[in-house]
Design a protein around this motif. Structure first.
Motif, PDB file in Angstrom:
ATOM      1  N   THR A  59       0.844  -1.191   0.000  1.00  0.00           N
ATOM      2  CA  THR A  59       0.000   0.000   0.000  1.00  0.00           C
ATOM      3  C   THR A  59       0.877   1.237   0.000  1.00  0.00           C
ATOM      4  OG1 THR A  59      -1.935   1.037   1.028  1.00  0.00           O
ATOM      5  CG2 THR A  59      -0.214   0.228   2.515  1.00  0.00           C
ATOM      6  N   GLY A  60       0.249   2.381   0.008  1.00  0.00           N
ATOM      7  CA  GLY A  60       0.955   3.657   0.097  1.00  0.00           C
ATOM      8  C   GLY A  60       0.165   4.607   0.963  1.00  0.00           C
ATOM      9  N   PHE A  61       0.812   5.695   1.371  1.00  0.00           N
ATOM     10  CA  PHE A  61       0.170   6.660   2.248  1.00  0.00           C
ATOM     11  C   PHE A  61       0.215   8.055   1.631  1.00  0.00           C
ATOM     12  CE2 PHE A  61       1.600   3.254   5.048  1.00  0.00           C
ATOM     13  CZ  PHE A  61       0.420   2.944   5.695  1.00  0.00           C
ATOM     14  N   ASN A  62      -0.872   8.749   1.778  1.00  0.00           N
ATOM     15  CA  ASN A  62      -1.024  10.100   1.264  1.00  0.00           C
ATOM     16  C   ASN A  62      -0.137  11.067   2.046  1.00  0.00           C
ATOM     17  OD1 ASN A  62      -2.647  12.829   0.879  1.00  0.00           O
ATOM     18  ND2 ASN A  62      -3.379  11.398  -0.676  1.00  0.00           N
ATOM     19  N   TYR A  63       0.116  12.241   1.454  1.00  0.00           N
ATOM     20  CA  TYR A  63       0.947  13.240   2.125  1.00  0.00           C
ATOM     21  C   TYR A  63       0.134  14.264   2.917  1.00  0.00           C
ATOM     22  CZ  TYR A  63       4.915  11.305  -0.349  1.00  0.00           C
ATOM     23  OH  TYR A  63       5.883  10.451  -0.801  1.00  0.00           O
ATOM     24  N   VAL A  64      -1.189  14.169   2.867  1.00  0.00           N
ATOM     25  CA  VAL A  64      -2.047  15.025   3.687  1.00  0.00           C
ATOM     26  C   VAL A  64      -2.271  14.322   5.019  1.00  0.00           C
ATOM     27  CG1 VAL A  64      -4.313  16.089   3.887  1.00  0.00           C
ATOM     28  CG2 VAL A  64      -3.158  16.018   1.658  1.00  0.00           C
ATOM     29  N   THR A  65      -1.961  14.989   6.111  1.00  0.00           N
ATOM     30  CA  THR A  65      -1.917  14.353   7.428  1.00  0.00           C
ATOM     31  C   THR A  65      -3.216  13.641   7.786  1.00  0.00           C
ATOM     32  OG1 THR A  65      -0.326  15.994   8.203  1.00  0.00           O
ATOM     33  CG2 THR A  65      -1.525  14.762   9.884  1.00  0.00           C
ATOM     34  N   GLU A  66      -4.364  14.289   7.551  1.00  0.00           N
ATOM     35  CA  GLU A  66      -5.637  13.685   7.932  1.00  0.00           C
ATOM     36  C   GLU A  66      -5.888  12.391   7.155  1.00  0.00           C
ATOM     37  OE1 GLU A  66      -5.169  16.782   7.007  1.00  0.00           O
ATOM     38  OE2 GLU A  66      -5.608  17.965   8.804  1.00  0.00           O
ATOM     39  N   VAL A  67      -5.510  12.402   5.880  1.00  0.00           N
ATOM     40  CA  VAL A  67      -5.737  11.218   5.037  1.00  0.00           C
ATOM     41  C   VAL A  67      -4.818  10.085   5.460  1.00  0.00           C
ATOM     42  CG1 VAL A  67      -5.705  10.320   2.682  1.00  0.00           C
ATOM     43  CG2 VAL A  67      -6.519  12.642   3.117  1.00  0.00           C
ATOM     44  N   ARG A  68      -3.546  10.374   5.672  1.00  0.00           N
ATOM     45  CA  ARG A  68      -2.601   9.314   6.020  1.00  0.00           C
ATOM     46  C   ARG A  68      -2.912   8.725   7.394  1.00  0.00           C
ATOM     47  NH1 ARG A  68       2.415  10.827   4.535  1.00  0.00           N
ATOM     48  NH2 ARG A  68       3.670   9.807   6.102  1.00  0.00           N
ATOM     49  N   THR A  69      -3.456   9.534   8.292  1.00  0.00           N
ATOM     50  CA  THR A  69      -3.850   9.008   9.601  1.00  0.00           C
ATOM     51  C   THR A  69      -4.954   7.976   9.452  1.00  0.00           C
ATOM     52  OG1 THR A  69      -3.230  11.082  10.684  1.00  0.00           O
ATOM     53  CG2 THR A  69      -4.748   9.648  11.875  1.00  0.00           C
ATOM     54  N   HIS A  70      -5.932   8.282   8.575  1.00  0.00           N
ATOM     55  CA  HIS A  70      -7.003   7.324   8.299  1.00  0.00           C
ATOM     56  C   HIS A  70      -6.446   6.081   7.618  1.00  0.00           C
ATOM     57  CE1 HIS A  70     -10.926   5.757   7.308  1.00  0.00           C
ATOM     58  NE2 HIS A  70     -10.648   5.790   6.018  1.00  0.00           N
TER      59      HIS A  70
END
Length: 271
Positions: free
Chosen positions: A164-175
């Motif tokens: 998988t990968g993680f977004n660079y927007v904090t709220e999105v990556r936390t989810h």
């Protein structure tokens, strides 16, 4: 479009990817710095992303001046030929910035919304992957000649290795971290490589059983999605939908449906 025309598109994409990959590999300055940011201060662009995209669009335009472009670093023209090139000149920019080897050049050619040709070059791994719609997926690497790619045989979900990968927007990556935490007990394990294009090619090559991510763009997906599908993988978004920024899922046939359903049940597509 004829098979010969498809082959011409493939040859051009391969040459553009090769040249851009060499530029990125051999021309990386020792003092490489961030040139700009995108969605957040940690979502970066370097001068090399920009230089690689200019090289790719310039080369393709020499041979096909009427084609359109969609590139991560700003190339956007409609063209008049009906063919559009979807380009990620440096997929895995943060890896590249830190000197990690997992980055790639991704180039796809599409017509009427369907991807015809996809090439992903991973120079630091010495590998290049490619596919033409209906003609299978192939790779060159440390082995002799071209190797046809096939995804792994179906595995039970609890034995599936998923990336998988993680977004660079904090709220999105936390989810996204919460989703990964809920998935880990149900899988063999989760990997996070940092390049969507390489993850999709590794799925095609039998190195992963599945991959999912939220927040991708067309240039992240176009080439790798075709390569994965031509290797026998299934790809999609939310159930019944195509891959999109909302959710992209790719997996072997036995893993795809249960993984997609878990992601739907867990709400992986929204905060």
């Amino acid at each position: 479009m004829t098979d010969a025309q498809h082959s011409d598109l493939l040859a051009l994409a391969q040459e553009a990817a090769r040249r851009a990959g060499e530029l990125l590999r051999d021309g990386r300055p020792a003092d490489l710095a961030v040139a700009a940011t995108k969605s957040s201060p940690i979502d970066v662009v370097t001068e090399m992303d920009i230089a690689a995209e200019k090289l790719i669009t310039g080369l393709i335009s020499e041979y096909r001046p009427d084609d359109g472009f969609l590139g991560e670093e700003g190339a956007s023209t409609d063209g008049t030929s009906g063919v559009r090139w979807v380009i990620d000149p440096l997929d895995g920019t943060v890896n590249y910035l830190y000197g990690l080897p997992t980055w790639a050049v991704s180039i796809a050619a599409e017509q009427d919304g369907e991807t015809l040709v996809g090439v992903v070059a991973a120079p630091m791994r010495g590998e290049t992957f490619h596919a033409v719609r209906g003609r299978g997926a192939w790779a060159r690497g440390a082995w002799a000649g071209e190797r046809r790619l096939r995804c792994r045989p179906a595995a039970p979900l609890d034995q599936a290795l998923v990336s998988t990968g993680f977004n660079y927007v904090t709220e999105v990556r936390t989810h996204q971290a919460d989703i990964a935490q809920r998935l880990i007990p149900l899988l063999r394990d989760i990997r996070r490589g940092g390049s969507a294009a390489i993850d999709l090619c590794d799925l095609a090559a039998g190195r992963l059983d599945g991959y999912y991510e939220r927040g991708l763009h067309a240039w992240d997906l176009a080439a790798g999605d075709l390569i994965a599908r031509e290797a026998g993988a299934l790809t999609g978004g939310r159930p019944g939908e195509r891959p999109s920024g909302e959710l992209a899922v790719a997996a072997t046939p036995g893993v795809f449906e249960p993984l997609q359903q878990l992601l739907e049940d867990f709400g992986a597509w929204h905060d």
